[in-house]
Every structure is written in C-alpha cells, then in structure tokens.
Scaffold this motif. Structure first.
Motif, PDB file in Angstrom:
ATOM      1  N   ASP A 122       0.718  -1.210   0.070  1.00 28.81           N
ATOM      2  CA  ASP A 122       0.037  -0.004   0.092  1.00 28.81           C
ATOM      3  C   ASP A 122       0.824   1.246  -0.111  1.00 28.81           C
ATOM      4  OD1 ASP A 122      -1.968   2.076   0.443  1.00 28.81           O
ATOM      5  OD2 ASP A 122      -3.104   0.879   1.616  1.00 28.81           O
ATOM      6  N   SER A 123       0.997   1.981  -1.300  1.00 30.22           N
ATOM      7  CA  SER A 123       1.794   3.196  -1.091  1.00 30.22           C
ATOM      8  C   SER A 123       1.448   4.268  -0.203  1.00 30.22           C
ATOM      9  CB  SER A 123       1.919   3.578  -2.702  1.00 30.22           C
ATOM     10  OG  SER A 123       0.456   3.911  -2.979  1.00 30.22           O
ATOM     11  N   LYS A 124       0.238   4.349   0.106  1.00 31.60           N
ATOM     12  CA  LYS A 124      -0.097   5.219   1.355  1.00 31.60           C
ATOM     13  C   LYS A 124       0.218   5.065   2.501  1.00 31.60           C
ATOM     14  CE  LYS A 124      -2.651   7.832  -1.538  1.00 31.60           C
ATOM     15  NZ  LYS A 124      -2.506   9.421  -1.621  1.00 31.60           N
ATOM     16  N   VAL A 125       0.729   3.738   2.991  1.00 28.72           N
ATOM     17  CA  VAL A 125       1.238   3.326   4.276  1.00 28.72           C
ATOM     18  C   VAL A 125       2.406   3.194   4.334  1.00 28.72           C
ATOM     19  CG1 VAL A 125       0.849   1.534   6.162  1.00 28.72           C
ATOM     20  CG2 VAL A 125      -1.278   2.035   4.515  1.00 28.72           C
ATOM     21  N   LEU A 126       3.099   4.277   5.373  1.00 27.14           N
ATOM     22  CA  LEU A 126       4.672   4.182   5.745  1.00 27.14           C
ATOM     23  C   LEU A 126       4.777   3.333   7.012  1.00 27.14           C
ATOM     24  CD1 LEU A 126       7.515   4.686   4.781  1.00 27.14           C
ATOM     25  CD2 LEU A 126       6.942   7.016   5.919  1.00 27.14           C
ATOM     26  N   MET A 127       5.743   2.621   7.307  1.00 24.35           N
ATOM     27  CA  MET A 127       6.103   2.023   8.464  1.00 24.35           C
ATOM     28  C   MET A 127       7.602   2.664   8.900  1.00 24.35           C
ATOM     29  SD  MET A 127       6.801  -1.741  10.063  1.00 24.35           S
ATOM     30  CE  MET A 127       5.268  -2.144   9.604  1.00 24.35           C
ATOM     31  N   LYS A 128       7.623   3.321   9.844  1.00 25.23           N
ATOM     32  CA  LYS A 128       8.928   4.082  10.244  1.00 25.23           C
ATOM     33  C   LYS A 128       9.999   3.133  10.275  1.00 25.23           C
ATOM     34  CE  LYS A 128       6.915   8.058  12.719  1.00 25.23           C
ATOM     35  NZ  LYS A 128       6.925   8.998  13.938  1.00 25.23           N
ATOM     36  N   PRO A 129      11.138   3.249  10.003  1.00 27.21           N
ATOM     37  CA  PRO A 129      12.514   2.510  10.262  1.00 27.21           C
ATOM     38  C   PRO A 129      12.668   2.253  11.645  1.00 27.21           C
ATOM     39  CG  PRO A 129      12.844   4.385   8.594  1.00 27.21           C
ATOM     40  CD  PRO A 129      11.613   4.809   9.245  1.00 27.21           C
ATOM     41  N   GLY A 130      12.920   1.127  11.996  1.00 31.67           N
ATOM     42  CA  GLY A 130      13.337   0.473  13.314  1.00 31.67           C
ATOM     43  C   GLY A 130      12.299   0.735  14.276  1.00 31.67           C
ATOM     44  N   SER A 131      11.029   0.792  13.856  1.00 34.90           N
ATOM     45  CA  SER A 131       9.907   0.859  14.417  1.00 34.90           C
ATOM     46  C   SER A 131       8.740   0.408  13.946  1.00 34.90           C
ATOM     47  CB  SER A 131       9.502   2.301  14.820  1.00 34.90           C
ATOM     48  OG  SER A 131       8.160   2.710  15.171  1.00 34.90           O
ATOM     49  N   GLY A 132       7.346   0.090  14.625  1.00 35.15           N
ATOM     50  CA  GLY A 132       6.301  -0.392  14.062  1.00 35.15           C
ATOM     51  C   GLY A 132       5.142   0.699  14.003  1.00 35.15           C
ATOM     52  N   THR A 133       5.358   1.849  14.027  1.00 35.13           N
ATOM     53  CA  THR A 133       4.576   2.957  13.870  1.00 35.13           C
ATOM     54  C   THR A 133       4.427   3.362  12.346  1.00 35.13           C
ATOM     55  OG1 THR A 133       5.351   4.128  15.908  1.00 35.13           O
ATOM     56  CG2 THR A 133       4.163   5.519  14.194  1.00 35.13           C
ATOM     57  N   LEU A 134       2.780   3.237  12.159  1.00 31.29           N
ATOM     58  CA  LEU A 134       2.317   3.387  10.935  1.00 31.29           C
ATOM     59  C   LEU A 134       1.895   4.841  10.647  1.00 31.29           C
ATOM     60  CD1 LEU A 134       0.034   0.178  10.470  1.00 31.29           C
ATOM     61  CD2 LEU A 134       2.392   0.466   9.722  1.00 31.29           C
ATOM     62  N   VAL A 135       2.286   5.383   9.537  1.00 25.26           N
ATOM     63  CA  VAL A 135       1.706   6.748   8.805  1.00 25.26           C
ATOM     64  C   VAL A 135       0.946   6.298   7.619  1.00 25.26           C
ATOM     65  CG1 VAL A 135       2.670   9.301   8.394  1.00 25.26           C
ATOM     66  CG2 VAL A 135       4.004   7.669  10.026  1.00 25.26           C
ATOM     67  N   ILE A 136      -0.244   6.956   7.929  1.00 23.49           N
ATOM     68  CA  ILE A 136      -1.243   6.701   6.499  1.00 23.49           C
ATOM     69  C   ILE A 136      -1.452   7.847   6.133  1.00 23.49           C
ATOM     70  CG2 ILE A 136      -3.179   5.431   5.989  1.00 23.49           C
ATOM     71  CD1 ILE A 136      -3.278   3.546   8.351  1.00 23.49           C
ATOM     72  N   ASP A 137      -1.162   8.236   4.795  1.00 23.50           N
ATOM     73  CA  ASP A 137      -1.586   9.390   4.017  1.00 23.50           C
ATOM     74  C   ASP A 137      -3.127   9.251   3.460  1.00 23.50           C
ATOM     75  OD1 ASP A 137      -1.543  11.656   2.658  1.00 23.50           O
ATOM     76  OD2 ASP A 137      -0.077  11.278   1.225  1.00 23.50           O
ATOM     77  N   ILE A 138      -3.904  10.043   3.922  1.00 19.82           N
ATOM     78  CA  ILE A 138      -5.336   9.755   3.478  1.00 19.82           C
ATOM     79  C   ILE A 138      -5.696  10.982   2.761  1.00 19.82           C
ATOM     80  CG2 ILE A 138      -5.988   8.530   5.478  1.00 19.82           C
ATOM     81  CD1 ILE A 138      -7.120  10.927   6.549  1.00 19.82           C
ATOM     82  N   SER A 139      -4.838  11.783   2.028  1.00 20.81           N
ATOM     83  CA  SER A 139      -4.990  12.783   1.107  1.00 20.81           C
ATOM     84  C   SER A 139      -5.424  12.294  -0.145  1.00 20.81           C
ATOM     85  CB  SER A 139      -3.907  13.840   1.202  1.00 20.81           C
ATOM     86  OG  SER A 139      -2.776  12.997   0.543  1.00 20.81           O
ATOM     87  N   GLY A 140      -6.364  12.574  -0.760  1.00 22.70           N
ATOM     88  CA  GLY A 140      -6.941  12.162  -1.895  1.00 22.70           C
ATOM     89  C   GLY A 140      -7.682  10.959  -1.971  1.00 22.70           C
ATOM     90  N   GLU A 141      -7.830  10.250  -0.738  1.00 27.83           N
ATOM     91  CA  GLU A 141      -8.554   8.988  -0.461  1.00 27.83           C
ATOM     92  C   GLU A 141      -9.739   9.084   0.374  1.00 27.83           C
ATOM     93  OE1 GLU A 141      -7.513   6.111  -1.791  1.00 27.83           O
ATOM     94  OE2 GLU A 141      -5.623   6.957  -2.747  1.00 27.83           O
ATOM     95  N   LYS A 142     -10.601   8.284   0.225  1.00 28.91           N
ATOM     96  CA  LYS A 142     -11.649   8.205   1.247  1.00 28.91           C
ATOM     97  C   LYS A 142     -11.185   7.676   2.564  1.00 28.91           C
ATOM     98  CE  LYS A 142     -15.310   7.395  -2.049  1.00 28.91           C
ATOM     99  NZ  LYS A 142     -16.588   6.497  -2.428  1.00 28.91           N
ATOM    100  N   ALA A 143     -11.192   8.269   3.498  1.00 31.36           N
ATOM    101  CA  ALA A 143     -10.745   8.107   4.984  1.00 31.36           C
ATOM    102  C   ALA A 143     -11.650   6.840   5.489  1.00 31.36           C
ATOM    103  CB  ALA A 143     -11.138   9.243   5.726  1.00 31.36           C
TER     104      ALA A 143
END
Length: 1175
Positions: free
Chosen positions: A88-109
């Motif tokens: 999923d290109s909209k989802v990023l997992m921080k390096p060395g961590s399990g924290t997810l950052v989800i970019d919902i711009s232009g998407e249906k939240a």
C-alpha cells in the motif's frame, strides 16, 4: 457443594506450597553494560490508545514501539487478517519501529477504518499490542426541518427539543439567540444533558422568536445550528400554582448503569409553580462528599471515580410551597476488567521453575485467556513444562531455548485488558554491579551500609568476608539484605577494614572489595558561655572542638540563626568569636557550628548588652567546675568523695551532681549517680561489685551547670556473686511440642563479676519429677523441645558467675505450646425465640481436646434462602459470632423472618480454630412485613381518588393482603371518621368513589401476614372541585369578621386623608414624594444580577425587554446592556454560514476589549469565535 469447596481449598494449599519453593522472577538490571550482551524477548513500549478517532484532514499515525535483543521486527493485522504494509503506497512504517503513518489525502478516509493490531517479533518470542480501533470523526448536517410556532399559556411547563445529528465524537450543545447571545439559564430554565431546553413554568418574558440550538463538533471544528423556534406566551387563562412534577426522567423510578472509575451523572428536571427546588439523597446511605458535586442549579448530581459502594437508589426531590415530588434512580455499578496484579517479566535459569499470574477483577467476572507468542495457548505447540490454571501459568524445569512472550487477555462485556510478559531463560555467570574498591565512611555509633549489587542467572548467592578471612553471618551486629547489601547497625572503630563480597551461582564466582572507615564523632568540648557585656566593651565566645583527624572541619558562627553581620567588629578565629565595641544591636543568641563531611555539632550562648556605668556591673555566670577530687573511707561497697567548689560567679550553687564512668563495661559513658546540696563538699557513694569507677562532679546555679570537674582516680571494686536474678521470666511455647523460656538479661554492671551465666530450670507442674536444668551464656531465652501440648511447667532462672550463684529465684508458671483443637462441640440444638432471634446450645468440649487456652466458641451461620425463594437461590454471605470463655449457649440476633438458616460451631484457642461441627439447619417463623414500597394518589376527581401501591421490599412471610384506612380532614385540620378497607395480596390499586369534593383525605396503608400488619405509610390528597383549585385555606372574604375589619380600616384611612388635606391647606409639607423615592416599590425591581432570577411580576415592566434578549431592529449592540456579547470574542465580520447552516472559518482567541467604550454601534461579531468562547 462442601466437597467441591474442600477440593478448591486443598488445591490452593498445594499450589501455595509449590510456589513457596519457586525461584522468584529476576529483574533485569538497568546497567547498559549488562544489557548489551543479554538476549531478551520483545517488549511493547509504546502503542496508540484502544479507541483512536482521527481527523480526516490529517494523516493517521498508529504508534507501535518495542524493545528487545535482537531488535524486533514488526507486522500488522487489520480486521483480523494480515495487513501488507509494503503493498500500500499510502502506508509507511517508520524505520526501526512499528509505527504506521497513513496518508489519506485524496483517498476516502473510511477505507482505512478498522481494527489494527501490531506484532513485535524476534527469535526469542512475539509481543502483541492492544486491538486499536480506528474511526473517522464525523460532523453530519442537521436534518432539514420546519419548526412550527409554539403558543403556550403563562405558567405551564415547556420543552424545546434540540435533537442534534449524531456525531463522532458527540457534539457539544448550547442555545443562543439571533445576536449570538447565550440564553440565560437559571433554576426555572434548564438545558438537559441531551441538549433539550426545559422551562419549569413559562413567563411572559419567555416570548421570543429566536430560540436556536447549536451543536459544536470538536474534531472538525464546525458548528451546526437548528432552525429558530418561536415561542409566544398567552396571558388570557393563566395557570394557578401547582405542586411539582418531573419532566425528566418520567415515572416514579428509572435506572442508570455506570462503570467503575467513571463519573456518575444523574439529572432530574421538575415543573411546577412556583419553580421547585431540587435536592438529592441516597437511600440507606450518604453521598460521598469528597467526590460529589452539584450542577445546573442542583438539578444534576455528579459523583466522580465511581466504585461498587456507589450503587443503590438515589432519590431526587422537587419541592415548592404546594408540595413535594420524588423520583428514584436505581444505579447499578458494573466494572470493565481492571488489574489486581498484572503479569510480570520473568528471567529464569535452566531447570528453574517460575510462575506468571494475571489477577484481574471486574463485574461481571472477566474471562481470562492465555496466549503464547500471540497464539492461543491451546493452539500453541505442546509444552509439558507448562501448566495453566485459570489466572496462573506454572513453568516447571524450563530449558534453554524455551524463551517466549505470554499474553494475558481478560475481558467482559464492558471491555478488555491485555498484557505481555516474557519468560527469558538465561544461563549467566555472576556479575557484581557495585563499583570496586569503593570507600565508605561513617561516624561511630551510626549504621553503615556496604553495597553489593549483582546479576546472574540463576540468581547469585552473596557472601561477605572481612579482611579476606572472617566469614560474616547474619546476626547482631550484621545484617545481609536480600539485595546483597551488608548493614552494620552500630559501627565501631573495630569494624573498620577491608570487606569482600562474593557472588556465586553454578556457572561461576565473582568478588568485589570495598573498604569501611569508622570515624570519631565531632564534639564541642568547650561551649560558648552566656555573656553580659557593657556597651562599648568586647565580648569573646569560645568554641573548642574535638574531631576525627582525617576529617577537615569547618567552623561557622551564626547570630539568631542567621549569618553574622558584615561588620569588621566581628572577628572569627579558629576556636573563638570576638565582638569589639559592642552595641545594643549586637544582643542575641550566637551559635557555633562545626561541620565535617560526615557530621556536625553545635552550641549556643546569649549576649546581653548593658549600660556602661562607672561601677562594674554584676555578672552572673555558670559556676567554675569543682576541683581536687579525693576518695576516702574505701570499702567493698562504698566510698566517700570530697571536692573543693569552684567560683560561683555571683550566683549561689544550688546542688552538686556526681557522675561515674564504668571503664570496664561502658567506657566513655558518664552516668548520673547522685546529687547533694550546694552547701556540701562530700558525698557517701554506694558502689557495686566488679566496676572500674571514675567520678566527676558538676556544680549548678541559676545560670546553669558548670563544666565537669577533672575525673577522680580510678577505683575498682572486687567481683562478687550476683545480687539479683534476671527479671521478666516467662514460659510460652511457639510450637505444640516446645516450651520457650525467656528473660531479661542482666547488664554488665549487674553481673557483679566475670563468667556470667544463667541456670535455667524447669519441670512439669503437678507431676512427680525432678527439675531439669541447663546453663546458658550470652542468651536471653532457652527452648525446651519434646514437651506435651499445652501443659503447665514450673520455671526458674538463676544468675551465676565465677564467684558464686545469685539468690534463689522465684518459681514462675508457664505453658508449653498450643495446638489446634481436636474436636468440635456436639449435641447442638437451636431454639427459635421469634422471627429474628434464635438461641443455639451445644455440649462444651473436654479440656483435653482444646489443646490450649480456651478462647471461646465461634458460631458460623448464614441465611441459605427465604422460605418463599427458589431452592437454587443461595445466599452465601456468612456471619460469625464469637462467644468468649467456656460457654454452652449463645444468641443469634438480627435474623431475617421466614428463612432457612444453617450453622456450625468451631472451638477457638490461641493457636486457631478446631474442626467444624456438623451443619445444623433451622427455620425462622413468619414476621410482620415491611411497609409497602410506595403509595401514590392518581387522577383526583370531584368525588373520587385512585390509589396505587407497591408490595413491601421484605414480605417476611406469606403476604396475606393490605389494610387501607382513610379519613377526611376539614378546613381546621380536624380529622373525620376512619374507614377501613382490606385487599388481597395481588391487589395493588383501587378507586375510591362517593367522596366529598374539594376535600382533603388522609390515607394509611399497611401490608400484613398471618403475624399481623407491618408499618404504615401515609399519603394525603384532595378531591377537586370542577370550578376551583383545591385549597385548605378558609375563604375569609365571606367571613363576617373579615368584612367588619375591612370597614374599620377603610374608615381609618378616610380620617387620615382628611387630616393630611387640612395640614396641606395650612402650608405644611407632607414628604410623600421623598419617601417614594427612598423606598421604591419592590414590585418594579429589575432582574437580580447575582442569581439570574426575577423579581415579582409587575405590569410596569411590560414594555421592558428581557435582560439578554434581542436589541432594537437596527442591529446595534450596546456594551452596557450585555456582558456576554460576542463583541468581546470576535475578529470582525469574517464569519459566514454555509448553505447547510454550519460556520466557516477557524476559531480565534478572545480579543482584548476596546480601550474606548460608549454607545456607538460595534462591529458585527464573528459567530465562530462566539460559539468557541461559550463552549
């Protein structure tokens, strides 16, 4: 039932024995050097909350951080299935961590809503996070609606409904008018928790066309508004005064469920005329003062941090001068799971045994599920070393490679708890974590702590050695603590030296050396003395100190506990303070303080400044110490001491104090021996054997004690046999087969000679046998083993030394140890006296079976059920009564009628309780019932009244029916004849007819069983007259005496008017106008500013607007007319409305008020800022 209960108790006892032999969990040290090489399963260190509501305009950030060795890898599940983050290109997992950052711009939240769970894994185990529910915040539009105008009569109640759209999270509700002025709320006008606006009674000033409900949605920072509601108040048929009634909640009772730890909010809103007052109380208890608050003019009750004791019936009462109404809210307290003891991480060595416990509580009782590495433990690979017992996991004989992370999940219908706890199987040789070669310094007679912190698996055993030779054992004066620290209670110079701690386990040994230095205390030998100095002279205070040579002392002088004045007249020397050219301001208390790095000592003296005179002032000082001490008339047990007194310094000596030092037993300690009058210079001293005496003398006058004299020469008394035996001799067993003989040991002073011993003798009382004896040394107790259980012994303890025995000791009686009683009482009989009292009789047990001192009998009884209850409804709450002494009967008060009880009895001694007797059951007879739960009068008519009642809370038997009595009450409160009616038990309502109209009736209702009628509850009600409101007052307008009184008053007023007219024609001034101005009619007072209520109604106010209502049609707002104007909050005219009625724009802070104020029109206020400022 009993067999199952005994099995549970047996299992718990076996489990306790097993756990007592287990190795306690090893804490991982925080030293980074130690942690570097230790493998460790993952541990979750940071995670998002279980319920996460996100703003659709911002990225979604789901936290998951973990630690472990090696560093763990992370994965996620969404809605129970694997969530492939990389695809999923909209989802990023921080390096060395399990924290997810989800970019919902232009998407249906909404696409990213769901339940997420994070997993942290390394080769030693897997840890999981909570289930994190992700939801989007919502602020839906208000449904389109057209509100009809509302027209009501003055005095009636009214509810304006808000009914906002449901949002996430729920919106904040408030009411305002077209000018964005918040509508005033008071005792009469209330906003309920659901947002509706309630009027207890309508007044003419409530007429307006702009009642507007607003809803603010905090996450999206938008505000929605309802269409305005118009209310018109008519005055052509006003409502009369009436008793209160509840607008919400409806009915006589309602229910409320609240969770433990949350805030309980109860609300009651009543209508009536005049406006009712609301009060609260808890039936059968008190409100918790520290957690209780009242809001909304007492209509809202809040109790914070709710616990189980807050459950019960809460009564809100509405009262006005026409009567009272009650509503009962039945509050039930449940509890989501909460921790009693969460599982903790374990570090175990191979072949050790450990335990994980997951103790939780909740209502209903939570269900506990165990997982290992994120997998249900039932689905995990079989492990014979693991045993699960409900909330406990026992790991026996663990092996290398069996490290894992266990999860405990406790859940009920109100929530869940989840915790990770790892089991790390390590084999590590010992390491000493305390710094090597550390030097500890303490002052003599103070405690010393030598640290030896260690780590290893298995947990290392710590041993201590002194000077690398002497092994140190636990015991006076040493204590070795569990963490390895060595404590010396009272450090002495001989304790100085090198100490070695050795940490040992089966994988190796490690030692560490530390050093202890015991220093001499700092002491002031010559203290500063009280000084009386003439003005202009010099004052010198001496302060000579003794200290340990290796410590550097610092001398500090204080004046009146503050620093010395910054004045060159004050000169500080090594051991003195000199004040030159003394002034009156130098008077005060001077203190010398000697500090070292380890301790300090201080002493003080006063300075008094007197007027300088040609003749020297009389100076009063402490006397000089006596001198030339001499010992004469020496005998074995006495000696005479003589001395020469020192100068008394103008204050006669009151007395002399003689002290001695025992150089053999207590060197350095001076003890008061005797006092003699100040006129004496000799004293006859009584002495004890085997003491190395040295004497000194102190003189005392009005100023104080002198310094001690120089010690006399040493005088040694010869040893002798002891003069006394040990005191406080006692005998009491600690186990069933022993006798502990104890006593208070003699001091060295009392020993009278070397070789002090104690001859302990004992024999069984009333048995023909010889005394047994044993000599003990350096002890104050002796244990005799193998004794029979609880038999009397004769005991005596005699002191002896190398020079003989002490006097013949007194014989003391003691008892060997007690054991639990052998048998229960039998022949139990129960006599039931009445429905609430029973008497139980039993056959006392024999003295031999008590096996101890009989303390009494404990009667355990409980109510199994009511005789009308189901057989399966057991009440397990047990009660206990203890009857002291050798009793054979006891009374059981406070029983519940018509119930089945069971009881058993145990014998009690100092050791504990014996076995229970066979269970005996008995029944209590019927009793009179409690009062009916309520009596309400409904639908009053001109000649009839309807009654409704509820059954008693406690029937206390078979309910036979109800008795209703009623009688009329006339206008003079006289009671009429009583009529009686009986009803069956299934009848709970009745309508009485043929009653007099406009008449007050009083009703008395009671329930009854075969035992009679219970307490009565009463109620009063009026029948109504079709053309008038009921009233108990007499219509005095038709009374003859009233008509005569009114005529007399009219005549008197006519005379006064004629007199005033005559005075005015004569030129006099009648100050009516001034009095009218000084005492204005209270009928035309404006609304009260302090509480927001209104004065009495008056026609003179018909033309005045309601305070805070809309301003004239030109739209201007005067600052002096409303303190709550939006002008104070807005940024100008930049606020606009969308088509759907919501506001556009961001909130802004409150601006400072204009520095110039007047009657000019203000800028148009910003509605968004106005809303934000009110909420």
């Amino acid at each position: 039932m009993d067999r199952k209960w005994k099995w549970v108790l047996h299992f718990r006892m076996m489990l306790l024995i097993l756990l007592s032999q287990m190795t306690s969990g090893l804490e991982v040290p925080l030293d980074p050097k130690v942690l570097e090489g230790l493998p460790q399963p993952p541990t979750i260190t940071l995670q998002s909350p279980k319920d996460y509501i996100f703003d659709p305009r911002e990225n979604i950030v789901i936290h998951c951080e973990a630690k472990g060795k090696p560093h763990p890898s992370f994965s996620w599940t969404r809605n129970g299935t694997h969530f492939d983050v990389e695809k999923d290109s909209k989802v990023l997992m921080k390096p060395g961590s399990g924290t997810l950052v989800i970019d919902i711009s232009g998407e249906k939240a909404e696409a990213f809503e769901g339940t997420y769970q994070c997993t942290a894994h390394n080769e030693h185990g897997t840890a999981v996070s909570n289930n994190i529910v992700i939801r989007q915040s919502r602020s839906p539009l208000w449904p389109k609606e057209q509100n009809e105008d509302i027209t009501v009569q003055i005095g009636v109640p009214l509810v304006l409904q808000c009914r906002p759209p449901a949002g996430l999270p729920p919106p904040v509700i408030f009411w305002m008018d077209n000018n964005f002025q918040r509508l005033p709320l008071d005792k009469r006008v209330s906003q309920a928790l659901n947002g509706d606006l309630y009027f207890s009674n309508i007044l003419p000033e409530d007429t307006r066309s702009d009642y507007i409900c607003y809803a603010r949605f905090p996450h999206t920072q938008t505000i929605q508004q309802k269409q305005p509601i118009s209310v018109s108040v008519l005055n052509n048929n006003p409502e009369g005064e009436r008793r209160p009634g509840f607008m919400m909640p409806l009915g006589p009772t309602s229910t409320k469920l609240v969770l433990r730890g949350e805030t309980l909010v109860l609300e009651c809103i009543a209508e009536g005329l005049p406006t009712p007052d609301i009060s609260w109380q808890k039936d059968g208890g008190e409100l918790p003062t520290s957690r209780t608050s009242f809001q909304n003019f007492n209509k809202r009750l809040k109790i914070s941090d709710v616990n189980e004791a807050d459950a019960g019936n809460y009564r809100c009462t509405a009262t006005n001068n026409m009567g009272t109404a009650h509503h009962i809210i039945k509050v039930t307290v449940k509890a989501a799971p909460f921790w009693v003891s969460a599982p903790r991480n374990l570090i175990l060595a191979p072949n050790e045994t450990g335990i994980l416990t997951c103790r939780v509580s909740g209502e209903p009782k939570p269900k506990i599920s165990w997982f290992v590495n994120g997998v249900p433990i039932g689905n995990a690979p079989e492990d014979h070393s693991r045993k699960v017992e409900d909330d406990t996991v026992i790991l026996s004989n663990v092996q290398s490679g069996s490290s894992a992370v266990y999860q405990c999940n406790a859940s009920n219908e109100f929530g869940y708890l989840m915790a990770n706890a790892f089991v790390n199987v390590l084999a590590e040789p010992p390491r000493v974590l305390s710094p090597p070669n550390q030097v500890y310094q303490v002052i003599t007679n103070n405690p010393a702590l030598l640290h030896c912190s260690s780590f290893g698996s298995p947990i290392p055993t710590i041993t201590w050695f002194k000077d690398s030779q002497t092994s140190i054992k636990n015991g006076d004066p040493f204590v070795i603590h569990e963490n390895g620290t060595l404590e010396i209670h009272v450090a002495q110079p001989l304790n100085s030296g090198k100490y070695t701690c050795i940490a040992t386990n089966n994988l190796g040994i490690k030692e560490n050396h530390v050093y202890l230095e015991v220093k001499e205390p700092t002491r002031i030998l010559k203290q500063p003395e009280y000084k009386v100095v003439q003005r202009g002279m010099s004052a010198v205070f001496e302060c000579k100190v003794k200290h340990d040579p290796s410590l550097i002392p610092i001398m500090t002088w204080l004046k009146d506990n503050g620093e010395l004045p910054d004045d060159e007249r004050f000169e500080v020397d090594t051991d003195s303070l000199t004040i030159k050219d003394v002034t009156d301001g130098d008077e005060g208390t001077y203190t010398c303080i000697m500090n070292t790095t380890l301790d300090q000592d201080s002493a003080s003296a006063m300075l008094t400044v007197v007027e300088a005179t040609p003749t020297p002032a009389i100076v009063y000082e402490k006397p000089d110490p006596p001198s030339d001490l001499e010992l004469t008339d020496q005998t074995e047990r006495s000696v005479q001491l003589t001395w020469i007194p020192g100068d008394d310094h103008n204050s006669p000596t009151h007395k002399f104090l003689i002290q001695y030092e025992d150089l053999l037993h207590q060197p350095g300690v001076w003890i008061n021996l005797t006092e003699v009058a100040g006129t004496s210079t000799t004293a006859q001293l009584n002495l004890s054997p085997y003491v190395y005496y040295s004497f000194r003398v102190l003189a005392e006058n009005e100023v104080g004690y002198s310094r001690p004299s120089q010690p006399s020469r040493q005088y040694r008394t010869n040893p002798a046999a002891p003069d006394e035996n040990p005191s406080d001799v006692q005998g009491a067993g600690t186990d069933p087969d022993n006798l502990v003989i104890s006593w208070t040991a003699l001091t060295g002073f009392q020993s009278n000679g070397p070789g002090l011993e104690y001859k302990v003798q004992w024999r069984q009382k009333d048995v023909e046998e010889d005394w047994s004896s044993m000599n003990v040394v350096n002890a104050s107790q002796f244990v005799v083993n193998g004794t029979p259980t609880f038999v009397p012994y004769e005991i005596k303890v005699q002191a002896l030394n190398d020079y003989g025995n002490g006097p013949e000791p007194k014989v003391v009686t003691g008892y060997s140890g007690e054991d639990l009683p052998l048998s229960p009482p039998d022949s139990m009989q129960v006599m039931v006296h009445n429905s609430t009292l029973a008497e139980v009789h039993w056959q006392p047990v024999s003295a031999s079976s008590v096996r101890g001192k009989l303390q009494g009998y404990k009667v355990y009884y409980r109510r199994d059920r009511g005789l009308q209850d189901s057989e399966h409804e057991k009440e397990l709450q047990e009660q206990v009564l203890t009857f002291s002494g050798n009793r054979s009967e006891g009374r059981l008060p406070g029983l519940q009628p018509y119930s089945l009880y069971s009881l058993f009895i145990r014998v009690l001694n100092n050791k504990g309780e014996g076995p229970p007797s066979p269970v005996k059951t008995f029944e209590t007879p019927e009793g009179v019932p409690g009062p009916p739960s309520f009596l309400n009068v409904l639908n009053p008519g001109s000649g009839s009244l309807s009654l409704e009642w509820g059954p008693p809370m406690n029937n206390n038997g078979r309910l036979a029916g109800y008795t209703l009595k009623y009688q009329p009450v006339n206008n003079t409160s006289e009671l009429g004849p009583v009529k009686v009616m009986n009803f069956l038990s299934n009848e709970t309502s009745f309508t009485l007819g043929n009653l007099n109209s406009s008449m007050l009736y009083k009703f008395y209702l009671s329930a009854k069983t075969i035992k009679g009628s219970g307490p009565t509850i009463t109620e009063e009600a009026f029948t109504v007259l079709d053309t008038a409101v009921p009233s108990r007052q007499v219509d005095i307008a038709t009374q003859g005496w009233f008509i005569g009184l009114m005529c007399a008053i009219a005549l008197l007023i006519l005379v006064l008017l004629i007199v005033c007219f005559i005075k005015r024609n004569k030129g006099g001034k009648y100050p009516v106008k001034e009095k009218e101005e000084a005492h204005q009619d209270p009928e035309i007072q404006p609304m009260k500013e302090d509480d927001g209520t209104f004065g009495e109604y008056s026609d003179t106010e018909d033309h005045k607007p309601l305070k805070g209502s809309r301003t004239p049609s030109n739209g201007t707002v005067r600052r002096d007319e409303s303190d709550d104007s939006l002008v104070d909050y807005g940024e100008g005219g930049d606020g606009q409305f969308n088509e759907d009625g919501s506001f556009i724009g961001q909130y802004s802070g409150k601006k400072e008020k204009d520095t110039h104020e007047g009657n000019e029109s203000s800028e148009a206020p910003s509605p968004v800022n106005a809303m934000n400022s009110f909420v």
